[in-house]
Design a protein around this motif. Structure first.
Motif, short mmCIF file in Angstrom:
data_model
loop_
_atom_site.label_atom_id
_atom_site.label_comp_id
_atom_site.label_asym_id
_atom_site.label_seq_id
_atom_site.Cartn_x
_atom_site.Cartn_y
_atom_site.Cartn_z
N GLY A 110 74.84 96.23 88.76
CA GLY A 110 74.97 97.80 89.19
C GLY A 110 73.82 98.09 89.83
O GLY A 110 73.88 98.86 90.88
N ALA A 111 72.66 97.70 89.52
CA ALA A 111 71.32 98.09 89.87
C ALA A 111 71.31 97.81 91.41
O ALA A 111 70.89 98.39 92.39
N GLU A 112 71.75 96.40 91.77
CA GLU A 112 71.80 95.95 93.07
C GLU A 112 72.71 96.64 93.86
O GLU A 112 72.37 96.94 95.26
N ARG A 113 73.82 97.01 93.44
CA ARG A 113 74.76 97.87 94.23
C ARG A 113 74.35 99.27 94.66
O ARG A 113 74.62 99.64 95.79
N THR A 159 66.70 96.52 80.27
CA THR A 159 67.83 97.28 80.04
C THR A 159 67.39 98.66 80.36
O THR A 159 67.90 99.78 81.16
N LYS A 160 66.23 98.93 79.80
CA LYS A 160 65.66 100.29 79.65
C LYS A 160 65.33 100.55 81.07
O LYS A 160 65.34 101.68 81.61
N ALA A 161 64.55 99.51 81.88
CA ALA A 161 64.20 99.63 83.21
C ALA A 161 65.30 100.18 84.07
O ALA A 161 65.24 101.16 84.95
N VAL A 162 66.38 99.45 84.01
CA VAL A 162 67.67 99.94 84.78
C VAL A 162 68.07 101.18 84.43
O VAL A 162 68.73 101.99 85.45
N TRP A 163 68.22 101.46 83.22
CA TRP A 163 68.68 103.01 82.72
C TRP A 163 67.78 103.94 83.45
O TRP A 163 68.39 104.87 84.02
N GLN A 164 66.43 103.71 83.42
CA GLN A 164 65.60 104.67 84.10
C GLN A 164 65.68 104.79 85.60
O GLN A 164 65.67 105.87 86.22
N GLY A 182 75.08 101.43 86.37
CA GLY A 182 75.80 101.64 87.87
C GLY A 182 77.12 100.68 87.60
O GLY A 182 77.80 100.67 88.68
N LEU A 183 77.89 100.40 86.63
CA LEU A 183 79.17 99.64 86.56
C LEU A 183 80.32 100.53 86.12
O LEU A 183 81.51 100.12 86.22
N GLY A 184 79.89 101.75 85.84
CA GLY A 184 81.11 102.74 85.29
C GLY A 184 81.61 103.39 86.58
O GLY A 184 81.14 103.49 87.83
N PRO A 185 82.74 104.09 86.69
CA PRO A 185 83.13 105.17 87.68
C PRO A 185 82.16 106.24 88.10
O PRO A 185 82.15 106.68 89.22
N GLN A 186 81.58 106.75 87.20
CA GLN A 186 80.48 107.76 87.29
C GLN A 186 79.40 107.44 86.35
O GLN A 186 79.59 106.69 85.41
N PRO A 187 78.27 108.00 86.65
CA PRO A 187 76.89 107.65 85.67
C PRO A 187 77.13 108.38 84.50
O PRO A 187 77.86 109.36 84.41
N LEU A 188 76.53 107.77 83.40
CA LEU A 188 76.55 108.42 82.04
C LEU A 188 75.06 108.45 81.71
O LEU A 188 74.33 107.48 81.54
N ALA A 204 68.61 99.35 94.01
CA ALA A 204 67.45 99.23 93.23
C ALA A 204 66.53 98.27 93.45
O ALA A 204 67.12 97.20 93.93
N ASP A 205 65.38 98.28 93.33
CA ASP A 205 64.25 97.28 93.56
C ASP A 205 64.52 96.06 92.30
O ASP A 205 63.79 96.60 91.51
N ILE A 206 65.09 94.89 92.48
CA ILE A 206 65.50 94.19 91.47
C ILE A 206 63.90 93.53 91.05
O ILE A 206 63.98 93.32 89.65
N THR A 207 63.07 93.24 91.99
CA THR A 207 61.98 92.31 91.48
C THR A 207 61.22 93.38 90.78
O THR A 207 60.45 93.09 89.58
N ALA A 208 61.18 94.60 91.05
CA ALA A 208 60.41 95.65 90.16
C ALA A 208 60.84 95.59 89.06
O ALA A 208 60.19 95.73 87.93
N LEU A 209 62.10 95.73 88.88
CA LEU A 209 62.85 95.87 87.42
C LEU A 209 62.63 94.65 86.52
O LEU A 209 62.03 94.66 85.55
N LEU A 210 62.64 93.41 87.22
CA LEU A 210 62.15 92.31 86.54
C LEU A 210 60.88 92.23 86.02
O LEU A 210 60.37 91.72 84.77
N GLN A 211 59.74 92.73 86.77
CA GLN A 211 58.53 92.79 86.71
C GLN A 211 58.33 93.66 85.32
O GLN A 211 57.53 93.42 84.46
N GLN A 212 58.86 94.76 85.34
CA GLN A 212 58.73 95.72 83.97
C GLN A 212 59.40 95.15 82.82
O GLN A 212 58.71 95.49 81.77
N ALA A 213 60.16 94.17 82.86
CA ALA A 213 60.78 93.24 81.66
C ALA A 213 59.83 92.13 81.44
O ALA A 213 60.07 91.37 80.49
#
Length: 371
Positions: free
Chosen positions: A46-49, A84-89, A97-103, A52-61
């Motif tokens: 969902g982050a890719e869709r 997971t926390k990084a993607v949420w934020q 990013g996988l639902g019909p609307q953000p939660l 979002a910067d995937i490399t940055a998210l992985l670095q945070q984790a």
């Protein structure tokens, strides 16, 4: 689908034991279930869709990006929780990013507060949680089903189901189906302070390639291509009182998502029981198949037969446990490869190197910080 943890809060990984407590100096962490790289990739879809910067998210984790291309790679629960926390934020969306609307982040926490304060028993808690999520157009949908008394009497069964409707989600990896069922099961057990023994778990999707991971996620038989996705359990559990309070809820939310998404769930399957006994033996010598069979009041032949029926073996379970302990220890950056090798029963580090590369496709050093 849960509130983000506090920075550096270790995931509790717990019904029944907590495994991510800080280890004694020089000792590898106690057993924990590592997370397959499939789930890392699925959690990033969902982050890719959304650009979002995937490399940055992985670095945070602290997850090396090269592991995404290694089919056998795995990460520790702490790394997965941080991702997971990084993607949420990044998305402000507990559905990643996988639902019909953000939660919005915090929705799960508010549901927990509503349930803890106003539910006398688990039945009321599940119904209230279901009603809460119906307030959000893009929220997950689930409802409780109990068989009518006359039907139960005729069939001699006392089953209840939590049935999920996730058809609105764009979730080709079935990541949210897994997350929703795991979170609901763990949260329900936390509410009543008791593990809920699942009779079975039904999934509407086909069996995935990582289906063997489901044994540790659910500790119960799983069926696929079912009419609906559902958790099935003894109806009597619904009458159990809610025993948690707000103080305990704060601690629970601090430990999420590691406490719910990467938790070992020791059920009644033979594989789960073997893993539990092997894990309890560390850091001492692991028992052999005959010892484990004796502890389970079985013959070694019967144990082999039961494990084979579940699609696994004693050797596979032992290797998976050693792999997971090694991954968690390497990720801390505080335990040497030589020490890990010795504590996991290898005759020399080179033997551990070979085994680890067979398990993960990579050398142990590539799992260490900066490796």
């Amino acid at each position: 689908m849960a509130a983000p943890p506090e920075d550096d809060a270790p995931p509790a990984h717990g019904t029944p034991p907590t495994y991510d407590a800080a280890p004694a100096h020089g000792a590898p962490p106690a057993p924990t279930r590592s997370v397959a790289i499939h789930h890392v990739r699925a959690s990033l879809r969902g982050a890719e869709r959304h650009g979002a910067d995937i490399t940055a998210l992985l670095q945070q984790a602290a997850i090396p990006p090269r592991l995404l291309e290694a089919p056998l790679a795995r990460v520790s629960p702490r790394q997965f929780a941080r991702l997971t926390k990084a993607v949420w934020q990044a998305l402000d969306d507990e559905l990643q990013g996988l639902g019909p609307q953000p939660l919005k982040v915090g929705t799960f926490a508010m549901m927990c507060h509503a349930v803890v304060h106003c539910s006398p028993d688990l039945r009321s808690a599940l119904e209230r949680g279901s009603a809460f999520y119906r307030l959000f157009p893009g929220g997950p949908r689930f409802h409780l089903e109990e068989k009518p008394a006359e039907e139960k009497a005729a069939e001699g069964t006392h089953e209840a189901r939590v049935v999920f409707d996730l058809t609105a989600f764009d979730d080709p990896d079935h990541y949210l189906a897994e997350s929703a069922t795991v979170v609901t099961h763990r949260f329900a057990g936390w509410l009543i302070r008791s593990r809920i023994n699942l009779i079975r778990v039904e999934f509407s999707h086909p069996a995935p390639r990582h289906a063997l991971e489901y044994d540790l996620l659910y500790g119960a038989p799983c069926s696929f291509r079912a009419p609906r996705t559902a958790l099935v359990f003894d109806r009597a559990v619904l009458d159990r009182p809610v025993l948690q309070d707000e103080a305990e809820l704060r601690a629970f939310l601090r430990r999420a998502p590691g406490d719910v998404l990467a938790r070992l769930d020791y059920g009644s399957t033979a594989a789960a029981q073997v893993r539990r006994l092997l894990g309890q033996s560390l850091p001492d010598r692991m028992p052999d198949p005959q010892d484990v069979a004796a502890r389970l009041a079985l013959s070694a032949q019967t144990l082999r037969r039961r494990l084979a029926a579940e699609g696994t073996s004693f050797q596979r379970i032992r290797d998976q446990l050693r792999r997971d302990v090694a991954i968690a220890a390497l990720a801390t950056g505080t335990v040497s490869i030589e020490d890990i090798s010795q504590r996991l029963g290898f005759s020399e580090p080179s033997a551990f190197h070979r085994a680890f590369k067979r398990w993960t496709g990579s050398a142990p050093r590539s799992y260490q910080p900066g490796g």
